[in-house]
Design an enzyme around this catalytic site. Structure first.
Site, mmCIF file in Angstrom:
data_model
loop_
_atom_site.group_PDB
_atom_site.id
_atom_site.type_symbol
_atom_site.label_atom_id
_atom_site.label_comp_id
_atom_site.label_asym_id
_atom_site.label_seq_id
_atom_site.Cartn_x
_atom_site.Cartn_y
_atom_site.Cartn_z
ATOM 1 N N HIS A 130 -7.208 -4.940 10.015
ATOM 2 C CA HIS A 130 -6.939 -4.632 8.605
ATOM 3 C C HIS A 130 -5.642 -5.289 8.136
ATOM 4 C CE1 HIS A 130 -4.808 -0.663 9.884
ATOM 5 N NE2 HIS A 130 -3.883 -1.367 9.256
ATOM 6 N N ASN B 222 -7.607 -3.179 14.189
ATOM 7 C CA ASN B 222 -8.992 -3.475 13.792
ATOM 8 C C ASN B 222 -9.048 -4.623 12.776
ATOM 9 O OD1 ASN B 222 -8.033 -2.314 11.480
ATOM 10 N ND2 ASN B 222 -9.479 -0.603 11.420
ATOM 11 N N ASP C 285 0.813 -1.218 0.000
ATOM 12 C CA ASP C 285 0.000 0.000 0.000
ATOM 13 C C ASP C 285 0.844 1.263 0.000
ATOM 14 O OD1 ASP C 285 0.921 -0.451 2.582
ATOM 15 O OD2 ASP C 285 -1.046 -0.831 3.439
ATOM 16 N N GLU D 182 -9.636 -1.998 5.213
ATOM 17 C CA GLU D 182 -10.294 -1.757 6.488
ATOM 18 C C GLU D 182 -11.507 -2.688 6.634
ATOM 19 O OE1 GLU D 182 -8.834 -0.050 8.623
ATOM 20 O OE2 GLU D 182 -8.342 2.001 8.035
HETATM 21 C C1 GLP Z 1 -0.539 0.029 8.672
HETATM 22 C C2 GLP Z 1 -0.226 -0.696 7.350
HETATM 23 C C3 GLP Z 1 -0.390 -2.170 7.500
HETATM 24 C C4 GLP Z 1 0.269 -2.602 8.797
HETATM 25 C C5 GLP Z 1 -0.505 -2.073 9.970
HETATM 26 C C6 GLP Z 1 0.123 -2.375 11.328
HETATM 27 O O1 GLP Z 1 -1.683 0.799 8.616
HETATM 28 N N1 GLP Z 1 -0.920 -0.249 6.194
HETATM 29 O O2 GLP Z 1 0.178 -2.818 6.377
HETATM 30 O O3 GLP Z 1 0.274 -3.987 8.880
HETATM 31 O O4 GLP Z 1 -0.785 -0.712 9.840
HETATM 32 O O5 GLP Z 1 1.208 -1.540 11.565
HETATM 33 P P1 GLP Z 1 2.207 -1.658 12.761
HETATM 34 O O6 GLP Z 1 3.154 -2.747 12.425
HETATM 35 O O7 GLP Z 1 2.879 -0.324 12.816
HETATM 36 O O8 GLP Z 1 1.398 -1.965 13.985
#
Ligand code: GLP
Length: 245
Positions: A140, A138, A70, A145
């Site tokens: 995702h 959540n 993304d 989402e």
């Molecule tokens: C972000 C990314 C995800 C990631 C998630 C968790 O929003 N788009 O790909 O897995 O949040 O992130 P973190 O590892 O910082 O908890």
């Protein structure tokens, strides 16, 4: 439904070492592997380990290609919190992955056409061999989402308030993440031949439960992974919590 294999470690460092080893093994078995890459805080120590393997000559990306999950829409090129900047800082600039083969979703110009081109480029490489994934609190995956269709493909999406809040600390003081992003779809992700999902810390336990210890539901996009036969979950004991298995 095939239950994912949980590999649980005592510390974040051990998780990072194990995930880096997994990636090293994938590349050693298939040097021209197509990798699906993730960002987020979870992957910072993992990419640091990967870079160490590379420096020791234990790993090469010379024949590989990568597709990131993304990217935010609307950040100026080179913004420090863009996922392109993250990947450059934590991985790309340190390893031998050819720049032309290190892909992130395009967020410039005609987004719908770029999303279709992204899907086509993944298909042209023969699909993703190994998809690395984090998980949002959540549930995702990528920026899919809650409510995202399990057959969704790469597209522009709006972020939830909770995701914006969770990611605010990645931005310079006083700046908020943009409200929208381009993400691979849930369907794009589950098309990968193998998936490694990484979760660290007690604030991910509920998401893991909804993903793997409850009936699949679009309320938790990660629960789509239950229908995939080859998912390995790497987590620390804090994230695993009281989940059985
Ligand atoms: C972000 C990314 C995800 C990631 C998630 C968790 O929003 N788009 O790909 O897995 O949040 O992130 P973190 O590892 O910082 O908890």
């Amino acid at each position: 439904m095939t239950k994912p294999e949980f590999r649980v470690f005592n510390s974040r460092e051990e998780v990072a070492a194990a995930v880096a080893r997994h990636l090293a093994e994938t590349l050693s078995a298939k040097p021209a592997a197509t990798l699906g890459l993730a960002t987020g805080k979870t992957f910072i120590p993992i990419y640091a380990e990967v870079v160490e393997h590379f420096k020791k000559g234990e790993m090469s990306f010379a024949k590989a290609a990568s597709f990131n999950l993304d990217e935010y829409v609307g950040l100026p090129a080179g913004h420090p919190a863009s996922f392109r900047s993250y990947m450059e800082e934590h991985l790309f600039r340190h390893v031998d992955l050819p720049a032309a083969d290190a892909h992130l979703p395009s967020v410039e110009g005609e987004v719908e056409a770029s999303c279709a081109a992204y899907e086509a480029a993944i298909t042209a490489r023969g699909g993703i061999d190994l998809q690395l994934l984090g998980i949002g609190q959540n549930g995702h995956i990528g920026f899919n989402e809650p409510g995202s269709a399990f057959d969704s493909r790469t597209r522009q999406v709006e972020l939830t308030q909770s995701t914006i809040e969770a990611n605010t600390s990645d931005f310079p003081a006083g700046e908020l993440p943009p409200p929208s992003a381009v993400t691979m779809g849930v369907g794009t992700i589950v098309d990968a031949k193998e998936i490694v999902l990484v979760a660290l810390g007690a604030n991910k336990t509920e998401a893991l439960k909804a993903a793997f210890a409850s009936a699949p539901s679009t309320d938790c996009p990660a629960s789509a992974l239950q229908a995939h036969g080859k998912v390995v979950v790497y987590c620390d004991a804090a994230a695993k919590g009281d989940i059985e298995g």
